[in-house]
Design an enzyme around this catalytic site. Structure first.
Site, PDB file in Angstrom:
ATOM      1  N   ASP A  15      -4.885   7.122   6.296  1.00 41.30           N
ATOM      2  CA  ASP A  15      -6.122   7.902   6.451  1.00 41.30           C
ATOM      3  C   ASP A  15      -6.350   8.290   7.916  1.00 41.30           C
ATOM      4  O   ASP A  15      -5.891   7.602   8.829  1.00 41.30           O
ATOM      5  CB  ASP A  15      -7.293   7.069   5.921  1.00 41.30           C
ATOM      6  CG  ASP A  15      -8.492   7.923   5.580  1.00 41.30           C
ATOM      7  OD1 ASP A  15      -8.363   9.168   5.552  1.00 41.30           O
ATOM      8  OD2 ASP A  15      -9.575   7.351   5.344  1.00 41.30           O
ATOM      9  N   HIS A  32      -2.146  16.611   9.318  1.00 40.40           N
ATOM     10  CA  HIS A  32      -1.273  16.244   8.194  1.00 40.40           C
ATOM     11  C   HIS A  32       0.200  16.299   8.603  1.00 40.40           C
ATOM     12  O   HIS A  32       0.993  15.462   8.180  1.00 40.40           O
ATOM     13  CB  HIS A  32      -1.534  17.153   6.992  1.00 40.40           C
ATOM     14  CG  HIS A  32      -2.897  16.933   6.381  1.00 40.40           C
ATOM     15  ND1 HIS A  32      -3.387  15.676   6.104  1.00 40.40           N
ATOM     16  CD2 HIS A  32      -3.877  17.800   6.023  1.00 40.40           C
ATOM     17  CE1 HIS A  32      -4.615  15.782   5.589  1.00 40.40           C
ATOM     18  NE2 HIS A  32      -4.927  17.057   5.544  1.00 40.40           N
ATOM     19  N   LEU A 125      15.437  -0.512   0.550  1.00 40.11           N
ATOM     20  CA  LEU A 125      13.963  -0.438   0.549  1.00 40.11           C
ATOM     21  C   LEU A 125      13.531   0.394  -0.661  1.00 40.11           C
ATOM     22  O   LEU A 125      14.196   1.378  -1.000  1.00 40.11           O
ATOM     23  CB  LEU A 125      13.486   0.249   1.836  1.00 40.11           C
ATOM     24  CG  LEU A 125      11.978   0.395   2.014  1.00 40.11           C
ATOM     25  CD1 LEU A 125      11.354  -0.915   2.501  1.00 40.11           C
ATOM     26  CD2 LEU A 125      11.645   1.490   3.029  1.00 40.11           C
TER      27      LEU A 125
HETATM   28  C1  IPE Z   1      -7.532   8.212   0.448  1.00 45.61           C
HETATM   29  O1  IPE Z   1      -8.048   8.870   1.551  1.00 45.61           O
HETATM   30  C2  IPE Z   1      -6.439   9.023  -0.168  1.00 45.61           C
HETATM   31  C3  IPE Z   1      -5.197   9.146   0.607  1.00 45.61           C
HETATM   32  C4  IPE Z   1      -4.956   8.557   1.742  1.00 45.61           C
HETATM   33  C5  IPE Z   1      -4.194   9.970  -0.010  1.00 45.61           C
HETATM   34  P1  IPE Z   1      -9.331   9.812   1.448  1.00 45.61           P
HETATM   35  O2  IPE Z   1      -9.641  10.247   2.824  1.00 45.61           O
HETATM   36  O3  IPE Z   1      -9.115  10.860   0.425  1.00 45.61           O
HETATM   37  O4  IPE Z   1     -10.445   8.807   0.883  1.00 45.61           O
HETATM   38  P2  IPE Z   1     -12.022   8.818   1.040  1.00 45.61           P
HETATM   39  O5  IPE Z   1     -12.497  10.148   0.555  1.00 45.61           O
HETATM   40  O6  IPE Z   1     -12.336   8.581   2.469  1.00 45.61           O
HETATM   41  O7  IPE Z   1     -12.474   7.678   0.175  1.00 45.61           O
HETATM   42  C1  IPE Z   2      -5.466  11.229   4.923  1.00 45.33           C
HETATM   43  O1  IPE Z   2      -6.120  11.873   5.947  1.00 45.33           O
HETATM   44  C2  IPE Z   2      -4.479  12.126   4.230  1.00 45.33           C
HETATM   45  C3  IPE Z   2      -4.866  12.493   2.851  1.00 45.33           C
HETATM   46  C4  IPE Z   2      -5.944  12.118   2.213  1.00 45.33           C
HETATM   47  C5  IPE Z   2      -3.952  13.359   2.170  1.00 45.33           C
HETATM   48  P1  IPE Z   2      -7.466  12.660   5.691  1.00 45.33           P
HETATM   49  O2  IPE Z   2      -7.161  14.082   5.387  1.00 45.33           O
HETATM   50  O3  IPE Z   2      -8.296  11.969   4.668  1.00 45.33           O
HETATM   51  O4  IPE Z   2      -8.143  12.553   7.098  1.00 45.33           O
HETATM   52  P2  IPE Z   2      -9.684  12.360   7.416  1.00 45.33           P
HETATM   53  O5  IPE Z   2     -10.156  11.164   6.638  1.00 45.33           O
HETATM   54  O6  IPE Z   2     -10.371  13.607   6.993  1.00 45.33           O
HETATM   55  O7  IPE Z   2      -9.718  12.133   8.893  1.00 45.33           O
HETATM   56 MG    MG Z   3      -9.735  10.557   4.759  1.00 47.53          MG
END
Ligand code: IPE
Ligand code: IPE
Ligand code: MG
Length: 231
Positions: A15, A32, A125
């Site tokens: 995240d 990303h 792995l």
């Molecule tokens: C969880 O992250 C999903 C992934 C890392 C793929 P999100 O950013 O989507 O989760 P929330 O919305 O903060 O719970």
């Molecule tokens: C996690 O990073 C990646 C996915 C959920 C695919 P985010 O896109 O949720 O990044 P933040 O939480 O907005 O910083």
């Molecule tokens: Mg996120």
């Protein structure tokens, strides 16, 4: 550096890509890309320290609520990553994918099926990619299958009908300071240790990886029991 206890199976909730980019004044898409660039380094660290199974949360069943352009970009990145099958074979990494195929672009499903087939004999792995994945959805999916087969519903059968046969998670790691599971591997995480770090996923490096293992090594896993010297 060596650790007495190395988790056999780690789940990463990767995240903070969006916030990482925002802090740098860049579009979320750049976050990303930077996040994807971390993945192979983290896999290499897992191999170096002896982790055998890695689950990565790539796209959740809830992420469909994001703008379509971001969803498309995430799938483009996943597709290009999975196309590098030679690199997985070279590193002896077996790739599995957990999640619903429905709604995913056809060409991504094609790459998913291809990579799973091509790497099925790899041993060093196991990489479980959670794409269009939700922990609740996985349990519903398993129970539906069991009911259709007229089998007994118990913990063992549910476990046997999850998307993939993996050992329980020993450690769930979430970057970016958020402290929640967001529907990640609910069944497998029942007794996992949880590790939360402020670091954004694109900055998760060896130093952070070692901090994570140090924290894990301080945990006492009792699984409901009491300490041996207290018996
Ligand atoms: C969880 O992250 C999903 C992934 C890392 C793929 P999100 O950013 O989507 O989760 P929330 O919305 O903060 O719970
Ligand atoms: C996690 O990073 C990646 C996915 C959920 C695919 P985010 O896109 O949720 O990044 P933040 O939480 O907005 O910083
Ligand atoms: Mg996120």
């Amino acid at each position: 550096m060596q650790f007495a206890n190395v988790p056999r199976h780690i789940g990463f909730i990767m995240d903070g890509n969006g916030r990482w980019a925002k802090l740098k004044g860049q579009p979320r898409a750049k976050g990303h890309i930077a996040g994807l660039n971390r993945v192979d380094d983290v896999l290499q660290l897992c191999q170096k320290y002896g982790v055998q199974y890695v689950s990565l949360f790539v796209f959740s069943t809830e992420n469909w609520s994001r703008p379509q352009s971001e969803i498309d970009h995430l799938f483009d990145l996943a597709r290009s990553y999975l196309k590098k099958s030679k690199s997985f074979l070279k590193r002896d990494i077996k790739v599995l994918v957990s999640g619903k195929k429905e709604r995913l672009p056809q060409d991504l499903v094609y790459e998913i099926e291809k990579i799973q087939q091509q790497t099925k004999d790899c041993k060093s792995l196991v990489l479980n990619l959670c794409i269009n994945y939700g922990g609740r959805d996985e349990i519903v999916h398993a129970v539906t299958k069991i009911l259709l087969l007229g089998k007994q519903i118990d913990e063992k059968t549910i476990s046997a009908y999850l998307y993939n046969q993996l050992p329980d998670l020993d450690l769930v790691v979430r970057t970016s300071g958020e402290m929640r599971l967001s529907n990640f591997m609910l069944f497998q995480a029942a007794y996992a240790e949880l590790y939360f770090t402020q670091v954004m996923w694109p900055d998760f490096d060896e130093k952070e990886f070692v901090c994570m293992l140090e924290s894990y090594n301080k945990r006492e896993r009792k699984f409901g029991d009491i300490k041996i010297n207290e018996k």
